[in-house]
Design a protein around this motif. Structure first.
Motif, PDB file in Angstrom:
ATOM      1  N   VAL A 262       0.727  -1.207   0.073  1.00 54.18           N
ATOM      2  CA  VAL A 262       0.014   0.130   0.048  1.00 54.18           C
ATOM      3  C   VAL A 262       0.882   1.355   0.010  1.00 54.18           C
ATOM      4  O   VAL A 262       2.084   1.224   0.346  1.00 54.18           O
ATOM      5  CB  VAL A 262      -0.831  -0.082   1.313  1.00 54.18           C
ATOM      6  CG1 VAL A 262      -1.850  -1.250   1.014  1.00 54.18           C
ATOM      7  CG2 VAL A 262      -0.190   0.171   2.453  1.00 54.18           C
ATOM      8  N   CYS A 263       0.394   2.122  -0.302  1.00 53.18           N
ATOM      9  CA  CYS A 263       1.107   3.646  -0.772  1.00 53.18           C
ATOM     10  C   CYS A 263       0.353   4.770  -0.046  1.00 53.18           C
ATOM     11  O   CYS A 263      -1.122   4.795  -0.440  1.00 53.18           O
ATOM     12  CB  CYS A 263       1.821   3.809  -1.917  1.00 53.18           C
ATOM     13  SG  CYS A 263       2.674   5.304  -2.292  1.00 53.18           S
ATOM     14  N   ALA A 264       0.748   5.779   0.494  1.00 51.69           N
ATOM     15  CA  ALA A 264       0.002   6.923   0.901  1.00 51.69           C
ATOM     16  C   ALA A 264       0.726   8.082   0.382  1.00 51.69           C
ATOM     17  O   ALA A 264       2.179   7.945   0.427  1.00 51.69           O
ATOM     18  CB  ALA A 264      -0.409   6.818   2.035  1.00 51.69           C
ATOM     19  N   THR A 265       0.313   9.105   0.352  1.00 56.84           N
ATOM     20  CA  THR A 265       1.067  10.750   0.087  1.00 56.84           C
ATOM     21  C   THR A 265       0.564  11.453   0.749  1.00 56.84           C
ATOM     22  O   THR A 265      -0.557  11.590   1.648  1.00 56.84           O
ATOM     23  CB  THR A 265       0.657  11.158  -1.451  1.00 56.84           C
ATOM     24  OG1 THR A 265      -0.660  11.345  -1.501  1.00 56.84           O
ATOM     25  CG2 THR A 265       1.130  10.267  -2.504  1.00 56.84           C
ATOM     26  N   ASP A 266       1.592  12.768   1.142  1.00 58.42           N
ATOM     27  CA  ASP A 266       1.079  13.791   2.054  1.00 58.42           C
ATOM     28  C   ASP A 266       1.626  15.052   1.328  1.00 58.42           C
ATOM     29  O   ASP A 266       2.789  15.143   0.732  1.00 58.42           O
ATOM     30  CB  ASP A 266       2.021  13.656   3.505  1.00 58.42           C
ATOM     31  CG  ASP A 266       1.397  14.735   4.471  1.00 58.42           C
ATOM     32  OD1 ASP A 266       1.151  15.546   4.242  1.00 58.42           O
ATOM     33  OD2 ASP A 266       1.550  14.097   5.706  1.00 58.42           O
ATOM     34  N   LYS A 267       0.737  16.024   1.383  1.00 61.54           N
ATOM     35  CA  LYS A 267       1.138  17.178   0.609  1.00 61.54           C
ATOM     36  C   LYS A 267       1.867  18.256   1.334  1.00 61.54           C
ATOM     37  O   LYS A 267       2.258  19.173   0.706  1.00 61.54           O
ATOM     38  CB  LYS A 267      -0.583  18.039   0.347  1.00 61.54           C
ATOM     39  CG  LYS A 267      -1.279  17.254  -0.519  1.00 61.54           C
ATOM     40  CD  LYS A 267      -2.577  18.011  -0.994  1.00 61.54           C
ATOM     41  CE  LYS A 267      -3.268  17.341  -2.037  1.00 61.54           C
ATOM     42  NZ  LYS A 267      -4.793  18.061  -2.435  1.00 61.54           N
ATOM     43  N   ASP A 268       2.330  17.822   2.615  1.00 60.70           N
ATOM     44  CA  ASP A 268       3.073  18.854   3.190  1.00 60.70           C
ATOM     45  C   ASP A 268       4.589  18.717   2.891  1.00 60.70           C
ATOM     46  O   ASP A 268       4.857  18.065   1.895  1.00 60.70           O
ATOM     47  CB  ASP A 268       3.140  18.401   4.702  1.00 60.70           C
ATOM     48  CG  ASP A 268       1.643  18.809   5.524  1.00 60.70           C
ATOM     49  OD1 ASP A 268       1.096  19.759   4.925  1.00 60.70           O
ATOM     50  OD2 ASP A 268       1.275  18.189   6.252  1.00 60.70           O
ATOM     51  N   ARG A 276       6.757  12.462   7.215  1.00 64.43           N
ATOM     52  CA  ARG A 276       7.406  11.038   7.390  1.00 64.43           C
ATOM     53  C   ARG A 276       6.324  10.141   7.891  1.00 64.43           C
ATOM     54  O   ARG A 276       5.692  10.466   9.072  1.00 64.43           O
ATOM     55  CB  ARG A 276       8.612  11.113   8.541  1.00 64.43           C
ATOM     56  CG  ARG A 276       9.040   9.933   8.943  1.00 64.43           C
ATOM     57  CD  ARG A 276      10.497  10.343   9.719  1.00 64.43           C
ATOM     58  NE  ARG A 276      11.324  10.750   9.365  1.00 64.43           N
ATOM     59  CZ  ARG A 276      12.453  11.301   9.610  1.00 64.43           C
ATOM     60  NH1 ARG A 276      12.747  11.006  10.756  1.00 64.43           N
ATOM     61  NH2 ARG A 276      13.616  11.945   9.057  1.00 64.43           N
ATOM     62  N   LEU A 277       5.948   9.029   7.080  1.00 61.40           N
ATOM     63  CA  LEU A 277       4.823   8.368   7.401  1.00 61.40           C
ATOM     64  C   LEU A 277       5.123   6.800   8.024  1.00 61.40           C
ATOM     65  O   LEU A 277       6.142   6.512   7.779  1.00 61.40           O
ATOM     66  CB  LEU A 277       4.065   8.170   6.003  1.00 61.40           C
ATOM     67  CG  LEU A 277       3.866   9.390   5.031  1.00 61.40           C
ATOM     68  CD1 LEU A 277       3.045   8.983   3.831  1.00 61.40           C
ATOM     69  CD2 LEU A 277       2.715  10.261   6.039  1.00 61.40           C
ATOM     70  N   ARG A 278       4.316   6.344   8.922  1.00 61.55           N
ATOM     71  CA  ARG A 278       4.290   5.135   9.227  1.00 61.55           C
ATOM     72  C   ARG A 278       2.836   4.465   9.093  1.00 61.55           C
ATOM     73  O   ARG A 278       1.893   5.041   8.994  1.00 61.55           O
ATOM     74  CB  ARG A 278       4.407   5.206  10.932  1.00 61.55           C
ATOM     75  CG  ARG A 278       5.729   5.768  11.373  1.00 61.55           C
ATOM     76  CD  ARG A 278       6.882   4.651  11.242  1.00 61.55           C
ATOM     77  NE  ARG A 278       8.053   5.176  11.754  1.00 61.55           N
ATOM     78  CZ  ARG A 278       9.180   4.170  12.025  1.00 61.55           C
ATOM     79  NH1 ARG A 278       8.841   3.114  11.929  1.00 61.55           N
ATOM     80  NH2 ARG A 278      10.334   4.642  12.098  1.00 61.55           N
ATOM     81  N   TYR A 279       3.236   3.120   8.489  1.00 61.58           N
ATOM     82  CA  TYR A 279       1.954   2.097   8.219  1.00 61.58           C
ATOM     83  C   TYR A 279       1.723   1.260   9.053  1.00 61.58           C
ATOM     84  O   TYR A 279       2.746   0.469   9.709  1.00 61.58           O
ATOM     85  CB  TYR A 279       2.167   1.365   6.725  1.00 61.58           C
ATOM     86  CG  TYR A 279       2.317   2.636   5.648  1.00 61.58           C
ATOM     87  CD1 TYR A 279       1.295   2.941   4.934  1.00 61.58           C
ATOM     88  CD2 TYR A 279       3.667   2.902   5.378  1.00 61.58           C
ATOM     89  CE1 TYR A 279       1.399   3.589   3.906  1.00 61.58           C
ATOM     90  CE2 TYR A 279       4.077   3.500   4.021  1.00 61.58           C
ATOM     91  CZ  TYR A 279       2.875   4.104   3.341  1.00 61.58           C
ATOM     92  OH  TYR A 279       3.130   4.769   2.355  1.00 61.58           O
TER      93      TYR A 279
END
Length: 897
Positions: A262-268, A276-279
């Motif tokens: 899976v993948c996610a995006t952040d506009k910041d 900095r993302l954590r799944y």
């Protein structure tokens, strides 16, 4: 004391100021870097304050702490408040402690917090610094700032303002371009303001151009570029690329098998704690047992157990979460759903979504789609375990329908491929079944391997004009029916009116023009004699083609088969009217009769000999029955070879008869081909047919013979009559004794033993076979022949020839002798030579020297039988191939020897 108290108070305040200054100096001296952050006097909890560059102070720090518990520093240098803070003094500072636990190294960074009001109080100081230069000044605005607006950013000022009146202005995005009126500058002071909040995700920075001009338009300074950066705030939630993820994994997969990612995006702002993302997996349905795990940074989903069993659970649903700020509790988070299908072998049968369907179609339509049926299959879509194969099990005996699979939707498409007839069937019931392309597993073999459903097809009526049904109609008429006899004909009908009213008929094809068709009723009338046995009539049915049409011109075509009922109008006849009886081997021949009528008017046949003027028929021949259709003809009284005519009457079971004159050939043959391949005088019916060229050849041969005969006659008339004397050595030629039947000694015979024959007769000589002589006037030719050895004497040119009987010397005399001269010579000379032939050394004759032969008639083509004994080889025996049948055995014996 009173005066001292204020002094003491002033001394205390001074001491505190000195201590604060010393503390700052101590920190400043020990700190690797000092950073100043301008903040409002009131800060909310978890509020972003600013960012410091930690790597400039300590690159290898793995532990970051703050000396002030109200502040938190992240790895990227972001400073956040933990609690709500109200700054009571103009300045507040704290220290960031950076340490490396591995090498026990530690460094400090001092952070000074200043009120934004301090900037306003020091406005004049800033203006004074700005007057000293015309250069770009770094400037930033916190996104989504709460103000107050207009918010002062900075002041721009030119050094030329000391000498001139300077007007300041700006241009660029945010001023005169979208977003317009976001920034403005005071014309006289150069103070730059922001009028409203800004979203960094929409505008990361603004590049403006500042101008300094005099009132009269003079530009003492070059345009000054100003960059206003929008400081990021964690105001955007991370978003998954898909709201629902679909993955497939085979059952019984090993632990650690990849399921999907899976993948996610952040506009910041990238490369900050804001992005900095954590799944993580926060829920699994069914919940137990836990079968999947997720990598926290990559989002990769893998199996954590090998207990995947599609027969128990074929689909799992995961609720997954992604959170920024490296997963810290105050980070923004978003959830999504992940559906995992378990791949399976083909142990699930496709099933119809409905057990019955209803469809409708107009009659006479073809190649149209009338219904789509759907099935459910729990196996993986778009695989052989899922794709369906449909079949029609019942109700399609006439082949009107077909069902195919839509490769995209897996639906069954029911089509009409052969037109339906409403008048025949108003409703058709079909039963269809479905299976998969892939074979079923062993577990499924014990159950039913096919799902079925019923389809009811309603046929809708259509105005279609007359209908010729059935296309082939028949009518029975007896052959030889009287002319102008009417009969039933072809009938078409209107399916809507269910009658034949208003339909017109006409004849389209009548091969023999035997009948006519009535226009209104379709009945037929016989206009010519019907003959069942006529040519091209098969199985006694005569077909005509009829066209039926209505008032609107719509028509159909049908065939009327006239079944010709048999009448016993034909007597049996004998097809083979000539038979050959090889008399040496058989005494009879088989006679077969046929009757073109139906079997009811046919056999058994009765054969009889028909009496004629020749009363010998009954005496010579006899008939013997073999079966219902054949008899045997035999001759009596040992008839001679020849051709006979035997009339035979053959009658059928009803007495209808026919006389066939049968030609019978009695032949001296072994097989019939011996008699038909040659013209034999033994049959009495030899027949030779000569063509034109053969007749011309015969005439030419006759003319040539006449020419030769005429030449001989003329030559003989000019011959002289002088006596000729034979030379003495003529008789010295070797003469061979013929007809020797046994070996013997040489003997002396009297001259009287030599017999002279007249011209035209044949005689047997001592040395050879004397041929016949030909006498014309006084001219005679005498020839002695044995095989190819000849003695020829001609009177004319005086030429004589004597071929040696055994290859002896040959002398030639160019004179011809008459018969009398030859006789006078041979009586004396030849007789003397004969006495010397075949004698022993003591001059005694052999035992079988001279034998007397009697004339036995004309010889045959084979010549003497003695040839078989004296012939040294098999040359010249070709005549044996043409002997008559009785001599074949003898010829075979001679050939074998």
């Amino acid at each position: 004391m009173a005066a001292a108290r204020p002094t003491s108070s002033g001394s205390g305040a001074l001491c505190r100021l000195v201590l604060l200054t010393l503390t700052i100096l101590i920190f400043a001296c020990d700190a690797c870097k000092k950073v100043t952050l301008r903040v409002p006097s009131k800060l909310d909890a978890e509020k972003f304050v600013g960012r410091v560059n930690l790597k400039e102070c300590f690159k290898s720090a793995n532990l970051i702490r703050s000396s002030d518990p109200d502040f938190q520093i992240l790895e990227d240098g972001s400073v956040y408040t933990k609690n709500a803070i109200l700054l009571s003094s103009e300045k507040r500072n704290f220290t960031i402690l950076l340490s490396n636990t591995e090498n026990q190294e530690e460094k400090k960074m001092v952070v000074l917090l200043e009120h934004q009001t301090k900037k306003r109080h020091s406005k004049e100081k800033v203006l004074r610094r700005a007057k000293r230069r015309w250069a770009p000044i770094p400037c930033s605005v916190l996104e989504n700032s709460l103000g107050p607006f207009p918010l002062f950013l900075q002041q721009i000022q030119s050094d030329t303002a000391q000498n001139y009146t300077i007007y300041y202005s700006i241009r660029g995005p945010g001023v005169d371009r979208e977003p317009k009126n976001l920034f403005y500058v005071e014309r006289d002071t150069g103070n730059l303001y922001c009028t409203r909040p800004v979203d960094r995700e929409e505008y990361e920075s603004f590049e403006l151009i500042a101008f300094a001009t005099t009132p009269d338009g003079y530009t003492p300074e070059l345009p000054l570029p100003l960059v206003i950066k929008i400081e990021d705030e964690n105001d955007n939630y991370p978003i998954f690329t898909e709201t629902t993820y679909m993955f497939t994994v085979s059952e019984n997969s090993r632990v650690g098998s990849t399921v999907g990612q899976v993948c996610a995006t952040d506009k910041d702002e990238p490369d900050t704690m804001h992005t900095r993302l954590r799944y993580s997996i926060i829920q699994q349905l069914p919940a137990s047992p836990t079968l999947f795990s997720m990598h926290p940074t990559t989002g990769m989903i893998t199996t954590s157990s090998s207990q995947l069993d599609r027969e128990l659970v074929d689909r799992y649903q995961l609720k997954i979460k992604v959170q920024d700020m490296d997963g810290q509790y105050f980070g923004l988070q978003t959830t999504s759903t992940c559906i995992i299908d378990i791949k399976d072998v083909n142990d699930n049968l496709p099933t119809f979504t409905r057990s019955s369907y209803v469809a409708s179609v107009e009659e006479n339509t073809v190649d149209v789609e009338i219904l789509r049926v759907t099935v459910e299959d729990k196996d993986l879509i778009n695989t052989a375990n899922w794709r369906a194969n449909y079949t029609i099990l019942k109700g399609n005996e006439n082949g009107n329908f077909k069902i195919v699979t839509d490769l995209k939707t897996n639906e069954g498409i029911l089509c009409v491929v052969k037109p339906l007839n409403y008048e025949e069937r108003q409703q058709v019931n079909l039963q269809i079944g479905v299976v998969n392309e892939a074979p079923y597993s062993n577990e499924a073999s014990s159950r039913s391997a096919m799902s079925t459903a019923t389809i009811t097809v309603n046929v809708q009526n259509q105005d279609e004009g007359p209908e010729c049904s059935p296309a082939l109609q028949t009518v029975r008429i007896k052959e030889n029916t009287q002319l102008r006899t009417p009969s039933n004909g072809y009938k078409a009908y209107d399916p809507e009116a269910r009658s034949s009213r208003g339909i017109k008929y006409r004849k389209l094809n009548d091969p023999k023009q035997w009948v006519t068709v009535d226009e209104n009723s379709g009945s037929i009338t016989v206009i010519k004699s019907l003959d069942r046995e006529a040519e091209n009539i098969r199985n006694g049915i005569y077909n005509i083609t009829v066209v039926a049409s209505d008032e609107d011109g719509r028509s159909c075509t049908g065939t009327l088969g006239i079944i010709l009922e048999d009448v016993n109008d034909n007597g049996p006849s004998i097809p083979k009217q000539q038979v050959i009886i090889c008399k040496p081997v058989t005494s009879s021949a088989e006679i077969v009769a046929v009757d073109p009528d139906e079997p009811i008017n046919g056999p058994p046949f009765h054969f009889t000999l028909e009496s004629t003027s020749d009363s010998d028929v009954q005496r010579r021949w006899i008939l013997t029955g073999i079966n219902d259709t054949a008899t045997r003809l035999s001759y009596q009284n040992d008839l001679p070879f020849g051709t006979y005519t035997v009339p035979i009457r053959v009658a059928d079971r009803l007495g209808q008869s026919h006389i066939t004159p049968l030609t019978v050939i009695l032949c001296d043959c072994i097989i019939e081909n011996d008699c038909t391949s040659r013209v034999s005088p033994r049959t009495g019916n030899g027949e030779v047919k000569l063509g034109t060229w053969a007749i011309l050849a015969i005439l030419l041969g006759i003319a040539l013979l006449f020419c030769i005969l005429f030449t001989l006659v003329c030559g003989a008339s000019r011959a002289t009559k002088q006596p000729k004397v034979f030379p003495d050595d003529l008789a010295q030629q070797n003469l061979i004794v013929s007809n020797t039947e046994a070996p013997g000694d040489d003997k002396v015979y009297s001259t009287n033993g030599f017999t002279t024959h007249t011209v035209g007769s044949s005689a047997q000589g001592i040395c050879g076979t004397m041929g016949s002589g030909v006498k014309t006037g006084r001219q005679e030719n005498i020839e002695l022949v044995k095989g190819h050895q000849t003695l020829e004497l001609d009177r004319g040119d005086g030429q004589r020839t004597l071929d040696s009987c055994r290859g002896g010397h040959v002398e030639v005399d160019n004179r011809q002798y008459a018969y009398t001269e030859w006789r006078n010579f041979t009586q004396s000379h030849l007789g003397e030579k004969v006495q010397l032939c075949n004698q022993h050394d003591n001059h005694n004759h052999a035992q079988d020297y001279v034998l007397t032969y009697n004339y036995e008639g004309k010889g045959s083509m084979a010549g003497s039988v003695g040839c078989c004994s004296e012939q040294q080889d098999e040359d010249g025996l070709e005549f044996l191939d043409h002997l008559e049948p009785k001599f074949r055995t003898l010829a075979a014996a001679c050939t074998t020897r």
